[in-house]
Design a protein around this motif. Structure first.
Motif, PDB file in Angstrom:
ATOM      1  N   GLU A  29       0.843  -1.191   0.000  1.00  0.00           N
ATOM      2  CA  GLU A  29       0.000   0.000   0.000  1.00  0.00           C
ATOM      3  C   GLU A  29       0.883   1.248   0.000  1.00  0.00           C
ATOM      4  OE1 GLU A  29      -3.261   1.812   3.046  1.00  0.00           O
ATOM      5  OE2 GLU A  29      -3.654  -0.233   2.304  1.00  0.00           O
ATOM      6  N   ARG A  30       0.580   2.154  -0.929  1.00  0.00           N
ATOM      7  CA  ARG A  30       1.360   3.384  -1.047  1.00  0.00           C
ATOM      8  C   ARG A  30       0.442   4.595  -0.990  1.00  0.00           C
ATOM      9  NH1 ARG A  30       5.576   3.578  -5.834  1.00  0.00           N
ATOM     10  NH2 ARG A  30       5.959   5.527  -4.683  1.00  0.00           N
ATOM     11  N   HIS A  31       0.992   5.700  -0.504  1.00  0.00           N
ATOM     12  CA  HIS A  31       0.221   6.933  -0.367  1.00  0.00           C
ATOM     13  C   HIS A  31       0.914   8.037  -1.166  1.00  0.00           C
ATOM     14  CE1 HIS A  31      -2.155   5.124   2.895  1.00  0.00           C
ATOM     15  NE2 HIS A  31      -1.011   4.554   3.252  1.00  0.00           N
ATOM     16  N   PHE A  32       0.126   8.794  -1.920  1.00  0.00           N
ATOM     17  CA  PHE A  32       0.654   9.854  -2.766  1.00  0.00           C
ATOM     18  C   PHE A  32      -0.037  11.169  -2.402  1.00  0.00           C
ATOM     19  CE2 PHE A  32       0.882   5.848  -4.991  1.00  0.00           C
ATOM     20  CZ  PHE A  32       2.160   5.838  -5.550  1.00  0.00           C
ATOM     21  N   VAL A  33       0.740  12.227  -2.291  1.00  0.00           N
ATOM     22  CA  VAL A  33       0.168  13.538  -1.988  1.00  0.00           C
ATOM     23  C   VAL A  33      -0.303  14.191  -3.278  1.00  0.00           C
ATOM     24  CG1 VAL A  33       1.658  13.836   0.018  1.00  0.00           C
ATOM     25  CG2 VAL A  33       2.397  14.724  -2.207  1.00  0.00           C
ATOM     26  N   GLN A  34      -1.151  15.189  -3.152  1.00  0.00           N
ATOM     27  CA  GLN A  34      -1.655  15.901  -4.320  1.00  0.00           C
ATOM     28  C   GLN A  34      -0.493  16.445  -5.145  1.00  0.00           C
ATOM     29  OE1 GLN A  34      -4.278  19.105  -3.301  1.00  0.00           O
ATOM     30  NE2 GLN A  34      -4.750  19.636  -5.406  1.00  0.00           N
ATOM     31  N   GLY A  35      -0.530  16.180  -6.452  1.00  0.00           N
ATOM     32  CA  GLY A  35       0.520  16.642  -7.356  1.00  0.00           C
ATOM     33  C   GLY A  35       1.651  15.641  -7.563  1.00  0.00           C
ATOM     34  N   GLU A  36       1.691  14.583  -6.775  1.00  0.00           N
ATOM     35  CA  GLU A  36       2.750  13.579  -6.909  1.00  0.00           C
ATOM     36  C   GLU A  36       2.432  12.620  -8.055  1.00  0.00           C
ATOM     37  OE1 GLU A  36       5.176  10.323  -4.125  1.00  0.00           O
ATOM     38  OE2 GLU A  36       3.476  11.451  -3.316  1.00  0.00           O
ATOM     39  N   HIS A  37       3.467  12.190  -8.771  1.00  0.00           N
ATOM     40  CA  HIS A  37       3.296  11.270  -9.882  1.00  0.00           C
ATOM     41  C   HIS A  37       3.322   9.824  -9.389  1.00  0.00           C
ATOM     42  CE1 HIS A  37       3.672  14.664 -12.436  1.00  0.00           C
ATOM     43  NE2 HIS A  37       4.988  14.781 -12.338  1.00  0.00           N
ATOM     44  N   LEU A  38       2.335   9.034  -9.826  1.00  0.00           N
ATOM     45  CA  LEU A  38       2.352   7.600  -9.551  1.00  0.00           C
ATOM     46  C   LEU A  38       3.252   6.913 -10.563  1.00  0.00           C
ATOM     47  CD1 LEU A  38      -0.487   8.683  -8.387  1.00  0.00           C
ATOM     48  CD2 LEU A  38      -1.147   6.276  -8.433  1.00  0.00           C
ATOM     49  N   ILE A  39       3.148   7.332 -11.820  1.00  0.00           N
ATOM     50  CA  ILE A  39       4.032   6.849 -12.876  1.00  0.00           C
ATOM     51  C   ILE A  39       4.411   8.027 -13.754  1.00  0.00           C
ATOM     52  CG2 ILE A  39       3.101   4.502 -12.910  1.00  0.00           C
ATOM     53  CD1 ILE A  39       1.503   5.230 -15.380  1.00  0.00           C
ATOM     54  N   THR A  40       5.544   7.920 -14.413  1.00  0.00           N
ATOM     55  CA  THR A  40       6.000   8.976 -15.312  1.00  0.00           C
ATOM     56  C   THR A  40       6.245   8.400 -16.695  1.00  0.00           C
ATOM     57  OG1 THR A  40       8.304   8.605 -14.649  1.00  0.00           O
ATOM     58  CG2 THR A  40       7.073  10.303 -13.455  1.00  0.00           C
ATOM     59  N   GLU A  41       6.173   9.267 -17.694  1.00  0.00           N
ATOM     60  CA  GLU A  41       6.402   8.845 -19.074  1.00  0.00           C
ATOM     61  C   GLU A  41       7.826   8.299 -19.216  1.00  0.00           C
ATOM     62  OE1 GLU A  41       4.275  11.750 -22.047  1.00  0.00           O
ATOM     63  OE2 GLU A  41       4.902  12.861 -20.260  1.00  0.00           O
ATOM     64  N   GLY A  42       7.959   7.134 -19.821  1.00  0.00           N
ATOM     65  CA  GLY A  42       9.266   6.537 -20.038  1.00  0.00           C
ATOM     66  C   GLY A  42       9.725   5.612 -18.928  1.00  0.00           C
ATOM     67  N   GLU A  43       9.013   5.609 -17.805  1.00  0.00           N
ATOM     68  CA  GLU A  43       9.352   4.719 -16.692  1.00  0.00           C
ATOM     69  C   GLU A  43       9.053   3.266 -17.074  1.00  0.00           C
ATOM     70  OE1 GLU A  43       7.769   3.957 -12.090  1.00  0.00           O
ATOM     71  OE2 GLU A  43       7.160   5.744 -13.218  1.00  0.00           O
ATOM     72  N   ARG A  44       9.854   2.333 -16.602  1.00  0.00           N
ATOM     73  CA  ARG A  44       9.632   0.925 -16.908  1.00  0.00           C
ATOM     74  C   ARG A  44       8.306   0.453 -16.313  1.00  0.00           C
ATOM     75  NH1 ARG A  44      13.167  -2.364 -19.058  1.00  0.00           N
ATOM     76  NH2 ARG A  44      12.119  -4.110 -18.052  1.00  0.00           N
ATOM     77  N   THR A  45       7.611  -0.382 -17.054  1.00  0.00           N
ATOM     78  CA  THR A  45       6.292  -0.868 -16.624  1.00  0.00           C
ATOM     79  C   THR A  45       6.444  -2.078 -15.701  1.00  0.00           C
ATOM     80  OG1 THR A  45       6.144  -2.192 -18.645  1.00  0.00           O
ATOM     81  CG2 THR A  45       5.120  -0.024 -18.689  1.00  0.00           C
TER      82      THR A  45
END
Length: 239
Positions: A29-45
Protein backbone atom coordinates in the motif's frame (compact mmCIF):
# COMPACT_ATOMS: atom_id res chain seq x y z
CA UNK A 1 -2.01 -14.51 6.85
CA UNK A 2 -2.19 -12.85 3.45
CA UNK A 3 -4.63 -9.92 3.36
CA UNK A 4 -6.53 -9.42 0.13
CA UNK A 5 -7.70 -5.86 -0.39
CA UNK A 6 -9.01 -3.65 -3.20
CA UNK A 7 -10.62 -4.32 -6.58
CA UNK A 8 -8.14 -7.10 -7.45
CA UNK A 9 -9.27 -8.87 -4.28
CA UNK A 10 -12.91 -8.54 -5.40
CA UNK A 11 -12.02 -10.12 -8.72
CA UNK A 12 -10.13 -12.93 -7.01
CA UNK A 13 -13.07 -13.84 -4.77
CA UNK A 14 -13.64 -17.60 -4.93
CA UNK A 15 -10.36 -18.26 -6.74
CA UNK A 16 -7.38 -19.94 -5.09
CA UNK A 17 -3.90 -20.52 -6.46
CA UNK A 18 -0.31 -20.23 -5.33
CA UNK A 19 0.17 -17.49 -7.91
CA UNK A 20 -2.70 -15.45 -6.44
CA UNK A 21 -1.30 -15.86 -2.94
CA UNK A 22 2.10 -14.67 -4.14
CA UNK A 23 0.56 -11.66 -5.94
CA UNK A 24 -1.27 -10.47 -2.82
CA UNK A 25 1.76 -11.13 -0.61
CA UNK A 26 3.77 -8.79 -2.87
CA UNK A 27 1.19 -5.96 -2.80
CA UNK A 28 2.35 -2.82 -1.01
CA UNK A 29 0.00 0.00 0.00
CA UNK A 30 1.36 3.38 -1.05
CA UNK A 31 0.22 6.93 -0.37
CA UNK A 32 0.65 9.85 -2.77
CA UNK A 33 0.17 13.54 -1.99
CA UNK A 34 -1.66 15.90 -4.32
CA UNK A 35 0.52 16.64 -7.36
CA UNK A 36 2.75 13.58 -6.91
CA UNK A 37 3.30 11.27 -9.88
CA UNK A 38 2.35 7.60 -9.55
CA UNK A 39 4.03 6.85 -12.88
CA UNK A 40 6.00 8.98 -15.31
CA UNK A 41 6.40 8.84 -19.07
CA UNK A 42 9.27 6.54 -20.04
CA UNK A 43 9.35 4.72 -16.69
CA UNK A 44 9.63 0.92 -16.91
CA UNK A 45 6.29 -0.87 -16.62
CA UNK A 46 7.37 -2.95 -13.64
CA UNK A 47 4.39 -2.16 -11.42
CA UNK A 48 0.62 -2.14 -11.52
CA UNK A 49 -1.63 -0.07 -9.23
CA UNK A 50 -5.04 -0.81 -7.73
CA UNK A 51 -6.43 2.57 -6.60
CA UNK A 52 -8.15 2.46 -3.19
CA UNK A 53 -8.97 6.13 -2.72
CA UNK A 54 -8.48 9.52 -4.39
CA UNK A 55 -8.42 10.75 -7.99
CA UNK A 56 -5.65 10.29 -10.57
CA UNK A 57 -5.27 12.04 -13.93
CA UNK A 58 -3.76 9.92 -16.71
CA UNK A 59 -2.20 12.27 -19.26
CA UNK A 60 0.26 12.65 -22.09
CA UNK A 61 2.39 15.71 -22.71
CA UNK A 62 3.24 16.83 -26.25
CA UNK A 63 6.64 18.09 -27.32
CA UNK A 64 5.16 21.59 -27.38
CA UNK A 65 4.30 21.28 -23.69
CA UNK A 66 0.57 20.94 -24.15
CA UNK A 67 -1.16 18.35 -21.98
CA UNK A 68 -3.99 16.01 -22.95
CA UNK A 69 -5.71 14.26 -20.07
CA UNK A 70 -6.80 10.82 -21.24
CA UNK A 71 -8.87 9.75 -18.25
CA UNK A 72 -9.64 10.35 -14.60
CA UNK A 73 -9.19 7.31 -12.35
CA UNK A 74 -10.50 6.74 -8.86
CA UNK A 75 -11.23 4.00 -6.34
CA UNK A 76 -11.58 0.46 -7.74
CA UNK A 77 -9.79 1.39 -10.95
CA UNK A 78 -6.44 0.15 -12.21
CA UNK A 79 -3.37 1.99 -13.39
CA UNK A 80 -0.31 0.70 -15.18
CA UNK A 81 -1.66 -1.84 -17.66
CA UNK A 82 0.61 -1.59 -20.68
CA UNK A 83 1.70 -3.66 -23.67
CA UNK A 84 5.09 -1.93 -23.75
CA UNK A 85 8.17 -2.04 -21.55
CA UNK A 86 7.83 1.64 -20.66
CA UNK A 87 4.84 3.75 -19.72
CA UNK A 88 3.72 6.08 -22.53
CA UNK A 89 1.69 8.25 -20.16
CA UNK A 90 1.96 10.28 -16.96
CA UNK A 91 -0.25 9.58 -13.93
CA UNK A 92 -0.63 12.35 -11.34
CA UNK A 93 -2.55 12.46 -8.07
CA UNK A 94 -5.17 15.23 -8.24
CA UNK A 95 -6.06 14.57 -4.59
CA UNK A 96 -4.33 12.51 -1.90
CA UNK A 97 -4.30 8.97 -3.30
CA UNK A 98 -3.94 5.55 -1.72
CA UNK A 99 -3.14 2.60 -3.99
CA UNK A 100 -1.79 -0.93 -3.75
CA UNK A 101 1.30 -1.46 -5.87
CA UNK A 102 1.84 -4.94 -7.36
CA UNK A 103 4.74 -6.32 -9.41
CA UNK A 104 3.57 -6.57 -13.01
CA UNK A 105 5.35 -9.91 -13.46
CA UNK A 106 3.36 -11.43 -10.56
CA UNK A 107 0.09 -10.18 -12.06
CA UNK A 108 0.90 -11.62 -15.49
CA UNK A 109 1.69 -14.99 -13.89
CA UNK A 110 -1.76 -15.03 -12.24
CA UNK A 111 -3.40 -14.20 -15.58
CA UNK A 112 -1.62 -17.20 -17.13
CA UNK A 113 -2.50 -19.69 -14.39
CA UNK A 114 -5.87 -18.63 -12.92
CA UNK A 115 -8.56 -18.64 -15.65
CA UNK A 116 -11.45 -17.30 -13.53
CA UNK A 117 -9.39 -14.30 -12.45
CA UNK A 118 -8.06 -13.77 -15.98
CA UNK A 119 -11.58 -13.70 -17.40
CA UNK A 120 -12.68 -10.97 -14.98
CA UNK A 121 -9.52 -8.99 -15.67
CA UNK A 122 -10.18 -9.05 -19.42
CA UNK A 123 -13.63 -7.58 -18.75
CA UNK A 124 -11.95 -4.68 -16.94
CA UNK A 125 -9.54 -4.11 -19.84
CA UNK A 126 -12.50 -4.08 -22.22
CA UNK A 127 -14.14 -1.41 -20.10
CA UNK A 128 -10.95 0.67 -20.28
CA UNK A 129 -11.20 0.48 -24.08
CA UNK A 130 -14.89 1.42 -23.92
CA UNK A 131 -14.01 4.41 -21.75
CA UNK A 132 -11.48 5.52 -24.38
CA UNK A 133 -14.19 5.32 -27.02
CA UNK A 134 -16.47 7.41 -24.80
CA UNK A 135 -13.71 10.01 -24.51
CA UNK A 136 -13.29 10.22 -28.29
CA UNK A 137 -17.05 10.67 -28.56
CA UNK A 138 -17.01 13.41 -25.92
CA UNK A 139 -14.38 15.54 -27.67
CA UNK A 140 -15.73 14.93 -31.18
CA UNK A 141 -17.66 17.45 -33.23
CA UNK A 142 -19.60 18.91 -30.31
CA UNK A 143 -19.96 22.36 -28.77
CA UNK A 144 -18.33 23.25 -25.46
CA UNK A 145 -21.62 22.95 -23.55
CA UNK A 146 -22.29 19.56 -25.16
CA UNK A 147 -18.80 18.35 -24.20
CA UNK A 148 -19.28 19.39 -20.58
CA UNK A 149 -22.69 17.67 -20.54
CA UNK A 150 -21.08 14.48 -21.87
CA UNK A 151 -18.35 14.84 -19.25
CA UNK A 152 -20.94 14.94 -16.46
CA UNK A 153 -22.51 11.75 -17.83
CA UNK A 154 -19.04 10.16 -17.91
CA UNK A 155 -18.45 11.09 -14.26
CA UNK A 156 -21.94 9.98 -13.24
CA UNK A 157 -21.43 6.53 -14.73
CA UNK A 158 -17.92 6.12 -13.30
CA UNK A 159 -18.97 7.23 -9.82
CA UNK A 160 -21.64 4.54 -9.80
CA UNK A 161 -19.54 1.78 -11.35
CA UNK A 162 -16.41 2.42 -9.30
CA UNK A 163 -17.84 3.42 -5.94
CA UNK A 164 -15.33 2.39 -3.21
CA UNK A 165 -17.78 -0.15 -1.76
CA UNK A 166 -18.86 -1.51 -5.14
CA UNK A 167 -21.29 -0.64 -7.95
CA UNK A 168 -24.33 1.37 -6.90
CA UNK A 169 -27.27 3.16 -8.47
CA UNK A 170 -26.40 6.36 -10.29
CA UNK A 171 -26.94 9.67 -8.54
CA UNK A 172 -27.55 13.22 -9.78
CA UNK A 173 -24.87 14.41 -7.35
CA UNK A 174 -21.56 14.66 -9.23
CA UNK A 175 -18.20 14.97 -7.50
CA UNK A 176 -15.68 17.23 -9.27
CA UNK A 177 -12.32 16.64 -7.55
CA UNK A 178 -10.45 17.94 -10.60
CA UNK A 179 -9.80 21.61 -11.44
CA UNK A 180 -11.37 23.50 -14.35
CA UNK A 181 -7.96 23.32 -16.05
CA UNK A 182 -7.94 19.52 -15.70
CA UNK A 183 -11.42 19.37 -17.25
CA UNK A 184 -10.28 21.66 -20.07
CA UNK A 185 -7.29 19.43 -20.80
CA UNK A 186 -9.60 16.41 -20.86
CA UNK A 187 -12.19 17.95 -23.18
CA UNK A 188 -9.79 19.77 -25.51
CA UNK A 189 -11.04 23.22 -24.46
CA UNK A 190 -9.65 26.30 -22.71
CA UNK A 191 -10.28 26.86 -19.02
CA UNK A 192 -12.30 29.98 -19.86
CA UNK A 193 -14.53 28.00 -22.23
CA UNK A 194 -15.14 25.32 -19.60
CA UNK A 195 -16.10 27.95 -17.04
CA UNK A 196 -18.51 29.58 -19.51
CA UNK A 197 -20.06 26.19 -20.33
CA UNK A 198 -20.68 25.44 -16.65
CA UNK A 199 -22.14 28.93 -16.18
CA UNK A 200 -24.45 28.38 -19.16
CA UNK A 201 -25.71 25.08 -17.73
CA UNK A 202 -26.27 26.76 -14.36
CA UNK A 203 -28.17 29.72 -15.86
CA UNK A 204 -30.36 27.29 -17.80
CA UNK A 205 -31.13 25.53 -14.51
CA UNK A 206 -29.71 22.25 -15.81
CA UNK A 207 -27.20 21.98 -12.97
CA UNK A 208 -26.52 23.74 -9.69
CA UNK A 209 -23.30 23.94 -7.69
CA UNK A 210 -23.09 22.87 -4.06
CA UNK A 211 -19.46 24.02 -3.87
CA UNK A 212 -16.46 24.28 -6.19
CA UNK A 213 -15.91 20.52 -6.18
CA UNK A 214 -19.40 19.14 -6.76
CA UNK A 215 -22.61 19.84 -8.62
CA UNK A 216 -26.17 18.55 -8.77
CA UNK A 217 -27.86 17.67 -12.05
CA UNK A 218 -31.30 19.26 -11.94
CA UNK A 219 -32.45 18.31 -15.44
CA UNK A 220 -31.01 14.91 -16.33
CA UNK A 221 -32.93 14.61 -19.59
CA UNK A 222 -31.47 17.92 -20.78
CA UNK A 223 -27.97 16.75 -19.88
CA UNK A 224 -28.59 13.59 -21.91
CA UNK A 225 -29.95 15.63 -24.81
CA UNK A 226 -26.90 17.88 -24.82
CA UNK A 227 -24.55 14.93 -24.36
CA UNK A 228 -26.09 13.25 -27.39
CA UNK A 229 -26.86 9.95 -25.71
CA UNK A 230 -28.73 8.53 -22.75
CA UNK A 231 -25.67 7.72 -20.72
CA UNK A 232 -22.29 6.05 -20.95
CA UNK A 233 -21.73 2.34 -20.59
CA UNK A 234 -23.70 0.82 -17.73
CA UNK A 235 -21.82 -0.93 -14.92
CA UNK A 236 -22.23 -4.70 -14.97
CA UNK A 237 -21.63 -6.68 -11.82
CA UNK A 238 -18.68 -6.26 -9.49
CA UNK A 239 -15.87 -7.21 -11.89
Amino acid sequence: MIVRKGHLAEMAEGAESAELDFLFSEGRERHFVQGEHLITEGERTDYFYDVLDGTVALARNGRDGRRQILSFLGARQFLGASSTERYPNLATALTPVTAICYPRAALERVLETTPSFGSKFRVVLTRILESSHDHVYTIGQRSAVERVASFLLYLRSNQARFDPVGPRDKSTHIELPMTRLDIADFLGLTIETVSRAFSSLKRSEVITFKDSHSCEIINLEKIRELGGREDFTEHRGRA
